[in-house]
Design a protein around this motif. Structure first.
Motif, mmCIF file in Angstrom:
data_model
loop_
_atom_site.group_PDB
_atom_site.id
_atom_site.type_symbol
_atom_site.label_atom_id
_atom_site.label_comp_id
_atom_site.label_asym_id
_atom_site.label_seq_id
_atom_site.Cartn_x
_atom_site.Cartn_y
_atom_site.Cartn_z
ATOM 1 N N LEU A 107 41.203 39.159 45.072
ATOM 2 C CA LEU A 107 39.944 38.439 44.880
ATOM 3 C C LEU A 107 39.836 37.877 43.455
ATOM 4 N N ILE A 108 40.345 38.611 42.495
ATOM 5 C CA ILE A 108 40.366 38.127 41.110
ATOM 6 C C ILE A 108 41.243 36.881 41.007
ATOM 7 N N LEU A 109 42.401 36.905 41.646
ATOM 8 C CA LEU A 109 43.287 35.736 41.622
ATOM 9 C C LEU A 109 42.644 34.531 42.297
ATOM 10 N N GLN A 110 41.923 34.757 43.387
ATOM 11 C CA GLN A 110 41.206 33.655 44.037
ATOM 12 C C GLN A 110 40.140 33.082 43.101
ATOM 13 N N LEU A 115 38.056 28.987 39.079
ATOM 14 C CA LEU A 115 37.655 28.734 37.698
ATOM 15 C C LEU A 115 38.587 27.727 37.022
ATOM 16 N N LEU A 116 39.882 27.856 37.257
ATOM 17 C CA LEU A 116 40.843 26.930 36.653
ATOM 18 C C LEU A 116 40.631 25.494 37.135
ATOM 19 N N VAL A 117 40.368 25.332 38.415
ATOM 20 C CA VAL A 117 40.121 23.988 38.947
ATOM 21 C C VAL A 117 38.893 23.379 38.270
ATOM 22 N N ILE A 142 41.644 27.895 29.859
ATOM 23 C CA ILE A 142 42.751 27.599 30.772
ATOM 24 C C ILE A 142 44.007 28.341 30.335
ATOM 25 N N LYS A 143 44.330 28.276 29.066
ATOM 26 C CA LYS A 143 45.535 28.940 28.553
ATOM 27 C C LYS A 143 45.483 30.445 28.828
ATOM 28 N N GLN A 144 44.353 31.064 28.532
ATOM 29 C CA GLN A 144 44.207 32.501 28.745
ATOM 30 C C GLN A 144 44.294 32.850 30.234
ATOM 31 N N LYS A 145 43.626 32.066 31.050
ATOM 32 C CA LYS A 145 43.569 32.367 32.480
ATOM 33 C C LYS A 145 44.930 32.181 33.152
ATOM 34 N N GLU A 146 45.693 31.169 32.737
ATOM 35 C CA GLU A 146 47.026 30.981 33.316
ATOM 36 C C GLU A 146 47.899 32.204 33.071
ATOM 37 N N LYS A 147 47.800 32.789 31.897
ATOM 38 C CA LYS A 147 48.562 34.011 31.611
ATOM 39 C C LYS A 147 48.059 35.172 32.470
ATOM 40 N N VAL A 149 46.753 34.927 35.428
ATOM 41 C CA VAL A 149 47.240 34.691 36.787
ATOM 42 C C VAL A 149 48.656 35.236 36.921
ATOM 43 N N TRP A 150 49.498 34.943 35.957
ATOM 44 C CA TRP A 150 50.869 35.458 35.976
ATOM 45 C C TRP A 150 50.872 36.995 36.021
ATOM 46 N N MET A 151 50.077 37.630 35.191
ATOM 47 C CA MET A 151 50.064 39.093 35.108
ATOM 48 C C MET A 151 49.519 39.741 36.383
#
Length: 159
Positions: A107-110, A115-117, A142-147, A149-151
């Motif tokens: 759910l966090i990834l969703q 949020l990124l969009v 965006i930069k923080q969130k992309e990382k 998402v990876w984690m």
């Protein structure tokens, strides 16, 4: 500059940005509530790890909520501030009684994707409006969130 705000931005573009920022604010508010629920209700083998991670996330989101609301005010508009307005505008929906770690992380990834969009949409509008303040804020998010998402994606991967 008759149609410029006190910070020198076009008023119409600032209004559009404020509307999008209010949508982002609504999404962050629902995300925050979900994270608090995950933190309180998580159970199972990874309890200690996830309990701490969810607290870290909701503390970060709480700061972002304040930054977004203050940016709306800086642009000369009013941030939404009722839960009913947040529910209407948010694409993130409330998650009730989530106790299992992988469900919470999914759910966090969703939520991150939603949020990124929205943040990328705001980034584009801010760039066109030459609004470096909003642009910088969105770039950082965006930069923080992309990382993240990876984690969090790595957490869900099977060995």
């Amino acid at each position: 500059m008759e149609k410029a705000s006190l910070i020198g931005l076009d008023l119409r573009q600032s209004q559009i940005l404020s509307e999008e920022l209010n949508i982002l604010l609504a999404n962050y508010q629902l995300f925050y509530m979900n994270l608090r629920g995950f933190h309180w209700n998580i159970k199972g083998e990874k309890f200690f790890e996830l309990h701490a991670k969810f607290e870290e996330l909701y503390n970060d989101v709480q700061l972002k909520i304040d930054e977004i609301a203050e940016r709306i005010l800086t642009l000369g508009f009013v941030p939404e501030h009722t839960f009913s307005d947040y529910q209407k505008k948010s694409e993130i929906k409330e998650a009730k009684n989530v106790i299992e770690g992988t469900e919470a992380v999914s759910l966090i990834l969703q939520a991150f994707k939603i949020l990124l969009v929205e943040e990328r949409k705001i980034l584009k509008i801010a760039s066109e409006a030459e609004d470096e303040g909003t642009n910088s804020l969105m770039s950082d998010y965006i930069k923080q969130k992309e990382k993240q998402v990876w984690m969090f994606s790595a957490y869900l991967q099977k060995k």
